[in-house]
Design a protein around this motif. Sequence first.
Motif, PDB file in Angstrom:
ATOM      1  N   PRO A 449       0.815  -1.213   0.000  1.00 38.75           N
ATOM      2  CA  PRO A 449       0.000   0.000   0.000  1.00 38.75           C
ATOM      3  C   PRO A 449       0.846   1.260   0.000  1.00 38.75           C
ATOM      4  CG  PRO A 449       0.097  -0.910   2.199  1.00 38.75           C
ATOM      5  CD  PRO A 449       0.809  -1.885   1.302  1.00 38.75           C
ATOM      6  N   LYS A 450       0.245   2.338  -0.454  1.00 37.54           N
ATOM      7  CA  LYS A 450       0.893   3.647  -0.407  1.00 37.54           C
ATOM      8  C   LYS A 450       1.335   3.926   1.025  1.00 37.54           C
ATOM      9  CE  LYS A 450       0.056   8.584  -1.245  1.00 37.54           C
ATOM     10  NZ  LYS A 450       1.361   8.787  -1.904  1.00 37.54           N
ATOM     11  N   GLY A 451       2.552   4.475   1.163  1.00 37.96           N
ATOM     12  CA  GLY A 451       3.106   4.748   2.473  1.00 37.96           C
ATOM     13  C   GLY A 451       4.143   3.730   2.906  1.00 37.96           C
ATOM     14  N   THR A 452       4.250   2.633   2.153  1.00 34.48           N
ATOM     15  CA  THR A 452       5.240   1.599   2.490  1.00 34.48           C
ATOM     16  C   THR A 452       6.642   2.095   2.151  1.00 34.48           C
ATOM     17  OG1 THR A 452       3.631  -0.155   2.063  1.00 34.48           O
ATOM     18  CG2 THR A 452       5.962  -0.773   2.016  1.00 34.48           C
ATOM     19  N   ASN A 453       7.601   1.758   3.006  1.00 32.08           N
ATOM     20  CA  ASN A 453       8.989   2.145   2.735  1.00 32.08           C
ATOM     21  C   ASN A 453       9.854   0.917   2.500  1.00 32.08           C
ATOM     22  OD1 ASN A 453      10.087   1.196   5.333  1.00 32.08           O
ATOM     23  ND2 ASN A 453       9.005   2.937   6.227  1.00 32.08           N
ATOM     24  N   ASN A 531      18.377  -7.381 -10.358  1.00 33.47           N
ATOM     25  CA  ASN A 531      17.597  -6.737 -11.410  1.00 33.47           C
ATOM     26  C   ASN A 531      17.222  -5.337 -10.943  1.00 33.47           C
ATOM     27  OD1 ASN A 531      17.595  -8.998 -13.059  1.00 33.47           O
ATOM     28  ND2 ASN A 531      15.574  -9.703 -12.398  1.00 33.47           N
ATOM     29  N   LEU A 532      16.962  -4.443 -11.874  1.00 33.48           N
ATOM     30  CA  LEU A 532      16.382  -3.147 -11.527  1.00 33.48           C
ATOM     31  C   LEU A 532      14.876  -3.228 -11.701  1.00 33.48           C
ATOM     32  CD1 LEU A 532      18.881  -0.516 -12.970  1.00 33.48           C
ATOM     33  CD2 LEU A 532      18.921  -1.768 -10.803  1.00 33.48           C
ATOM     34  N   ILE A 533      14.166  -2.530 -10.817  1.00 32.98           N
ATOM     35  CA  ILE A 533      12.712  -2.582 -10.789  1.00 32.98           C
ATOM     36  C   ILE A 533      12.155  -1.160 -10.675  1.00 32.98           C
ATOM     37  CG2 ILE A 533      12.468  -4.937  -9.911  1.00 32.98           C
ATOM     38  CD1 ILE A 533      12.426  -3.854  -7.090  1.00 32.98           C
ATOM     39  N   LEU A 534      10.982  -0.951 -11.250  1.00 30.50           N
ATOM     40  CA  LEU A 534      10.313   0.357 -11.280  1.00 30.50           C
ATOM     41  C   LEU A 534       9.029   0.281 -10.477  1.00 30.50           C
ATOM     42  CD1 LEU A 534       9.846   3.249 -12.572  1.00 30.50           C
ATOM     43  CD2 LEU A 534       8.658   2.030 -14.412  1.00 30.50           C
ATOM     44  N   VAL A 535       8.852   1.187  -9.527  1.00 28.94           N
ATOM     45  CA  VAL A 535       7.607   1.237  -8.763  1.00 28.94           C
ATOM     46  C   VAL A 535       6.486   1.717  -9.681  1.00 28.94           C
ATOM     47  CG1 VAL A 535       6.434   2.182  -6.741  1.00 28.94           C
ATOM     48  CG2 VAL A 535       8.908   1.778  -6.656  1.00 28.94           C
ATOM     49  N   GLU A 536       5.397   0.952  -9.710  1.00 27.47           N
ATOM     50  CA  GLU A 536       4.269   1.316 -10.566  1.00 27.47           C
ATOM     51  C   GLU A 536       2.952   1.063  -9.829  1.00 27.47           C
ATOM     52  OE1 GLU A 536       4.267  -1.135 -14.034  1.00 27.47           O
ATOM     53  OE2 GLU A 536       3.943  -2.992 -12.919  1.00 27.47           O
ATOM     54  N   PRO A 537       1.867   1.765 -10.198  1.00 27.52           N
ATOM     55  CA  PRO A 537       0.579   1.554  -9.529  1.00 27.52           C
ATOM     56  C   PRO A 537       0.030   0.158  -9.820  1.00 27.52           C
ATOM     57  CG  PRO A 537       0.610   3.624 -10.762  1.00 27.52           C
ATOM     58  CD  PRO A 537       1.815   2.854 -11.185  1.00 27.52           C
ATOM     59  N   ARG A 538      -0.730  -0.372  -8.871  1.00 26.02           N
ATOM     60  CA  ARG A 538      -1.455  -1.628  -9.037  1.00 26.02           C
ATOM     61  C   ARG A 538      -2.942  -1.349  -8.797  1.00 26.02           C
ATOM     62  NH1 ARG A 538       2.410  -3.722 -11.173  1.00 26.02           N
ATOM     63  NH2 ARG A 538       3.572  -5.555 -10.450  1.00 26.02           N
ATOM     64  N   ASP A 544      -9.022  -0.836  -1.107  1.00 20.34           N
ATOM     65  CA  ASP A 544      -9.283   0.116  -0.025  1.00 20.34           C
ATOM     66  C   ASP A 544      -8.326   1.291  -0.049  1.00 20.34           C
ATOM     67  OD1 ASP A 544      -6.923  -1.015   0.762  1.00 20.34           O
ATOM     68  OD2 ASP A 544      -7.661  -1.823   2.661  1.00 20.34           O
ATOM     69  N   GLY A 545      -7.554   1.444  -1.135  1.00 20.43           N
ATOM     70  CA  GLY A 545      -6.616   2.560  -1.225  1.00 20.43           C
ATOM     71  C   GLY A 545      -5.659   2.372  -2.387  1.00 20.43           C
ATOM     72  N   GLU A 546      -4.605   3.181  -2.404  1.00 20.80           N
ATOM     73  CA  GLU A 546      -3.601   3.077  -3.465  1.00 20.80           C
ATOM     74  C   GLU A 546      -2.609   1.961  -3.154  1.00 20.80           C
ATOM     75  OE1 GLU A 546      -1.821   6.659  -5.263  1.00 20.80           O
ATOM     76  OE2 GLU A 546      -2.971   7.782  -3.767  1.00 20.80           O
ATOM     77  N   TYR A 547      -2.304   1.170  -4.179  1.00 27.96           N
ATOM     78  CA  TYR A 547      -1.326   0.083  -4.026  1.00 27.96           C
ATOM     79  C   TYR A 547      -0.298   0.165  -5.147  1.00 27.96           C
ATOM     80  CZ  TYR A 547      -3.806  -2.194  -0.230  1.00 27.96           C
ATOM     81  OH  TYR A 547      -4.353  -2.465   0.990  1.00 27.96           O
ATOM     82  N   PHE A 548       0.880  -0.393  -4.851  1.00 27.95           N
ATOM     83  CA  PHE A 548       1.974  -0.379  -5.812  1.00 27.95           C
ATOM     84  C   PHE A 548       2.593  -1.765  -5.945  1.00 27.95           C
ATOM     85  CE2 PHE A 548       1.918   3.909  -3.913  1.00 27.95           C
ATOM     86  CZ  PHE A 548       1.719   4.668  -5.052  1.00 27.95           C
TER      87      PHE A 548
END
Length: 606
Positions: A449-453, A531-538, A544-548
């Motif tokens: 979820p949004k806010g995860t570090n 590997n390199l990875i790109l954060v993207e929306p899911r 119940d909110g924004e997820y990545f």
Amino acid sequence: MLMNTHEARLDALRQELKARGLDGFVIPISDEHMSEYVGAYAQRLAWLTGFGGSAGTAVVLTDPTLSPAAAMFVDGRYTLQVREQVDGTFYAYESVPQTSPARWLGENAPKGARIGYDAWLHGSKWVEAAQAALSHKGATLVAVDGNPIDAVWQDQPAPSPAPALVHDDALAGVSSKAKRAAVSEWLTARGLDAAVITALDSIAWLLNLRGTDVERTPVALSYVVAYADDTADLYIAEEKATPELRRHLGNAVSVKPREAFVAGLGKLAGKRVAVDPDNAVAAVFETLRAAGAAIVEERDPTILPKAVKNPVEQQGHREAQAIDGVAVTRFLHWLSVEGPKGEVTEMSAADRLHAFRRECGDLRDLSFDTISGAGPNGASPHYRVSEESSLTLVPESVYLVDSGGQYPYGTTDITRTVWIGNGQPPAEVKDRFTRVLKGTIAIDRAVFPKGTNGGQLDVLARQFLWQVGLDYAHGTGHGVGSFLSVHEGPQRIGKPAGGQAGTSQELLAGMILSDEPGYYKAGEYGIRIENLILVEPREFAGSDGEYFGFETLTLVPIERRLVDTALLSPEETAWWNAYHARVLEVIGPQVSGEVKQWLEAQCLPL
């Protein structure tokens, strides 16, 4: 001969310190911009001690009869390397974060000692910590007037005179004017008049310029003061400021000599000035205080926007990965043929990989010195191969290669661990490799979820090693720049303990990170998959909110002979098959002949 050279240099430094009335001196790997990688002129620690890593500090006490009289400080990445490169006769080996130069000085500096430091090479937080550690002994920290290493380094290189280069808006995705306007809004919202920006990659990003002043990082030596009215002062050596660069910057950016920077700071008297304590050296703070500026400690306003790649930068990175993937694939095929012959060395392998990158695309530089580690050398996570250390790749052994390229449209970083030879790898090696692979897959498949570090995700990568009492002493992932620094903040994936910078940074869509768990058996072998990875929306129905989640950017086959398929879950096997299908889809059309046949075999489903 090498150690005799460094012994003579240590003696020369002590003579210089004695002449200055100093009882000790602190030598970090740093420059005036607190860069990770520094120009040849700033490689003072390497010159003095022989240490070739990218992070470390030495403390030298003037009296050689003290015990200890000097110490080298490195973190877990360089535990083995420092012992190979720095003579333990003259330096005690100290581990960070278990101790620190400041703490060591507090325990070992003579009472009433005067310990020198270069205020242009240390942050203000370090100065405060070191002074506090010394105070109980009545010792003091003394800012030197001119670095004493420079006084005894007779053939010290000069800073690079190369011109700064324009980074086209078509590659940057956003104009410098728009970036400066965003900084202006940031300053205005905080009631600030100016921001002092000293990190070289921040300056490169803000002004859409690049350079060749630092190996492996395309930056130009300079400083910037950005103002709330959209204007900026660029302090840069005059020979670097070409007519093309001046046209690119326009009238809103005043180009001034680099040596005028201190005087420029002095003109900020009475102004509210933002300075980033994590990127600006102590001398900047001292100069501003002396001038009567009101210093407001804030994170460099370019850091987060730089980390969140815009759509043009994201697509540029995909293009860089497609080209880089061809180069590494060709290299791995070559290695599969030549490695078992027992004639390939760590040096020749690194050189061959560099050649493939030059042949496959518009390569401007490597993104760091290739880590080419055969057998026991692979057990040093940040090993740097040299003519003296280079081993031959022995048939029926493990080889680790961590490398990357700088392309105008993106920066790459990839690690592959391979089995050299045609025999069956040992069961232990396959077990360790597969546990590292499972960690790589777990990060890649993560949904959060949004806010995860990054500190919250780190355990996903380590759990399979922890299950059998194993771990690794480096972070799981770091940020990566866009034709900039291969190690870019503020985001990282790592253990949240120990105050590691970046682990608390919220992960945002557009950030690029590495995904690189590992395992290292001292004296035998090292394993890492990156590997390199790109954060993207899911998107989820009923969410119940924004997820990545992550898009996998790196496209190169992983060594299938080292996989113990019995340890993989059905979901992990499905990931492997889907990943390699994607590798074949993108890389396959760009190769032919024996390379393509090899690639097709590597990409078969498990």
